[in-house]
Motif scaffolding. Sequence first.
Motif, PDB file in Angstrom:
ATOM      1  N   LEU A 115       0.822  -1.205   0.000  1.00  0.00           N
ATOM      2  CA  LEU A 115       0.000   0.000   0.000  1.00  0.00           C
ATOM      3  C   LEU A 115       0.862   1.264   0.000  1.00  0.00           C
ATOM      4  CD1 LEU A 115      -2.756  -1.115   2.534  1.00  0.00           C
ATOM      5  CD2 LEU A 115      -2.918  -1.050   0.042  1.00  0.00           C
ATOM      6  N   ARG A 116       1.975   1.245   0.719  1.00  0.00           N
ATOM      7  CA  ARG A 116       2.877   2.403   0.704  1.00  0.00           C
ATOM      8  C   ARG A 116       3.493   2.586  -0.670  1.00  0.00           C
ATOM      9  NH1 ARG A 116       4.984   0.002   5.815  1.00  0.00           N
ATOM     10  NH2 ARG A 116       3.753   0.940   7.516  1.00  0.00           N
ATOM     11  N   GLU A 117       3.907   1.500  -1.294  1.00  0.00           N
ATOM     12  CA  GLU A 117       4.508   1.589  -2.627  1.00  0.00           C
ATOM     13  C   GLU A 117       3.546   2.185  -3.639  1.00  0.00           C
ATOM     14  OE1 GLU A 117       7.524  -2.293  -2.439  1.00  0.00           O
ATOM     15  OE2 GLU A 117       5.631  -2.394  -3.532  1.00  0.00           O
ATOM     16  N   HIS A 118       2.258   1.956  -3.456  1.00  0.00           N
ATOM     17  CA  HIS A 118       1.260   2.424  -4.413  1.00  0.00           C
ATOM     18  C   HIS A 118       0.486   3.641  -3.893  1.00  0.00           C
ATOM     19  CE1 HIS A 118       2.172  -1.682  -5.775  1.00  0.00           C
ATOM     20  NE2 HIS A 118       1.875  -1.216  -6.965  1.00  0.00           N
ATOM     21  N   ALA A 119       1.096   4.342  -2.912  1.00  0.00           N
ATOM     22  CA  ALA A 119       0.579   5.623  -2.407  1.00  0.00           C
ATOM     23  C   ALA A 119      -0.839   5.519  -1.843  1.00  0.00           C
ATOM     24  CB  ALA A 119       0.619   6.675  -3.514  1.00  0.00           C
ATOM     25  N   LEU A 120      -1.185   4.359  -1.302  1.00  0.00           N
ATOM     26  CA  LEU A 120      -2.476   4.192  -0.650  1.00  0.00           C
ATOM     27  C   LEU A 120      -2.354   4.279   0.865  1.00  0.00           C
ATOM     28  CD1 LEU A 120      -3.876   1.261  -2.839  1.00  0.00           C
ATOM     29  CD2 LEU A 120      -4.585   3.656  -2.907  1.00  0.00           C
ATOM     30  N   GLN A 158      -9.388  -3.271  -2.878  1.00  0.00           N
ATOM     31  CA  GLN A 158      -9.008  -1.926  -2.460  1.00  0.00           C
ATOM     32  C   GLN A 158      -7.507  -1.671  -2.573  1.00  0.00           C
ATOM     33  OE1 GLN A 158     -11.319   0.403  -1.756  1.00  0.00           O
ATOM     34  NE2 GLN A 158     -12.763  -1.171  -2.366  1.00  0.00           N
ATOM     35  N   ALA A 159      -6.694  -2.724  -2.548  1.00  0.00           N
ATOM     36  CA  ALA A 159      -5.245  -2.565  -2.694  1.00  0.00           C
ATOM     37  C   ALA A 159      -4.851  -2.136  -4.104  1.00  0.00           C
ATOM     38  CB  ALA A 159      -4.531  -3.866  -2.335  1.00  0.00           C
ATOM     39  N   PHE A 160      -5.825  -2.069  -5.012  1.00  0.00           N
ATOM     40  CA  PHE A 160      -5.563  -1.679  -6.404  1.00  0.00           C
ATOM     41  C   PHE A 160      -6.341  -0.424  -6.782  1.00  0.00           C
ATOM     42  CE2 PHE A 160      -5.172  -6.213  -5.788  1.00  0.00           C
ATOM     43  CZ  PHE A 160      -3.867  -6.436  -6.176  1.00  0.00           C
ATOM     44  N   GLY A 177       0.393   6.202   3.902  1.00  0.00           N
ATOM     45  CA  GLY A 177       1.526   7.088   4.117  1.00  0.00           C
ATOM     46  C   GLY A 177       2.769   6.340   4.573  1.00  0.00           C
ATOM     47  N   ALA A 178       3.920   6.989   4.432  1.00  0.00           N
ATOM     48  CA  ALA A 178       5.206   6.348   4.741  1.00  0.00           C
ATOM     49  C   ALA A 178       5.283   5.842   6.172  1.00  0.00           C
ATOM     50  CB  ALA A 178       6.343   7.329   4.467  1.00  0.00           C
ATOM     51  N   HIS A 179       4.637   6.531   7.093  1.00  0.00           N
ATOM     52  CA  HIS A 179       4.716   6.139   8.505  1.00  0.00           C
ATOM     53  C   HIS A 179       3.361   5.652   9.043  1.00  0.00           C
ATOM     54  CE1 HIS A 179       8.731   7.782   8.561  1.00  0.00           C
ATOM     55  NE2 HIS A 179       8.279   8.933   8.084  1.00  0.00           N
ATOM     56  N   GLU A 180       2.420   5.428   8.156  1.00  0.00           N
ATOM     57  CA  GLU A 180       1.108   4.946   8.579  1.00  0.00           C
ATOM     58  C   GLU A 180       1.098   3.419   8.670  1.00  0.00           C
ATOM     59  OE1 GLU A 180      -2.492   7.609   7.140  1.00  0.00           O
ATOM     60  OE2 GLU A 180      -1.232   7.022   5.449  1.00  0.00           O
ATOM     61  N   THR A 181       0.228   2.910   9.505  1.00  0.00           N
ATOM     62  CA  THR A 181       0.009   1.469   9.604  1.00  0.00           C
ATOM     63  C   THR A 181      -1.482   1.182   9.435  1.00  0.00           C
ATOM     64  OG1 THR A 181      -0.231   1.608  12.005  1.00  0.00           O
ATOM     65  CG2 THR A 181       1.972   1.097  11.138  1.00  0.00           C
TER      66      THR A 181
END
Length: 221
Positions: free
Chosen positions: A53-58, A211-213, A60-64
């Motif tokens: 999800l981070r790689e595809h901007a879904l 949703q991952a897409f 944030g860099a520090h979100e979980t």
Amino acid sequence: MPNFAPPQPATEPARPLWRNSFMHRLMLATLISQMENRLLAENSATQTLEHWLREHALLGAHETLRAEREAGAHSPCPPDLLAALDLPTTQGGQSLRYRKIRLAGHNRIYSEAENWFVPERLTKAMTEALEQTDTPFGRVVSPLRFTRQLIRRETLWSPLPELWEMQPQPPNSTTGADPLALPPHLFRHIALLRTHAGTPFSLVVETYTPQAFAFTPPPVR
């Protein structure tokens, strides 16, 4: 083969960014395969999904991802899966607990998971966290340095029809193509989790949504 109850649909359907064209279907089939292969290659599905999800901007860099636990959920473990936990016939005083969660972020549900676990094979703190908090399962039991053994994978939907490679395909252009209607769920993984010492302690059934897409596909030229 047990029949699992269909998970609840995602709170927000994937945006109609993908078009009903051969090229977009082919792209989506490739991406689904890539994501599934990553999940199958790693022990923590939560961390793998977060990386994707981070790689595809879904995300944030520090979100979980947030786990939404269904309080009071109960479901018997299918007999063929129960055997994998290697419980004594009489259970020997060992109990089996059930947990159902949804991994969510930004009002989207990315996966839905059912867990059956043996509390006597976890620490007391782990069991309390699983029963009283919404922390993802893999994060709670990570100190066990667990390994994951796939029992079964199920394809619930494919962007491409059977034997598409034997049929003539239309031009690659997506211009004018209707939005591609995505289903609620794409695939399911059923796995056994073992401690670093090899003791089985949990069964997990994970069902993944589209949703991952939900990102903008690359332009087709």
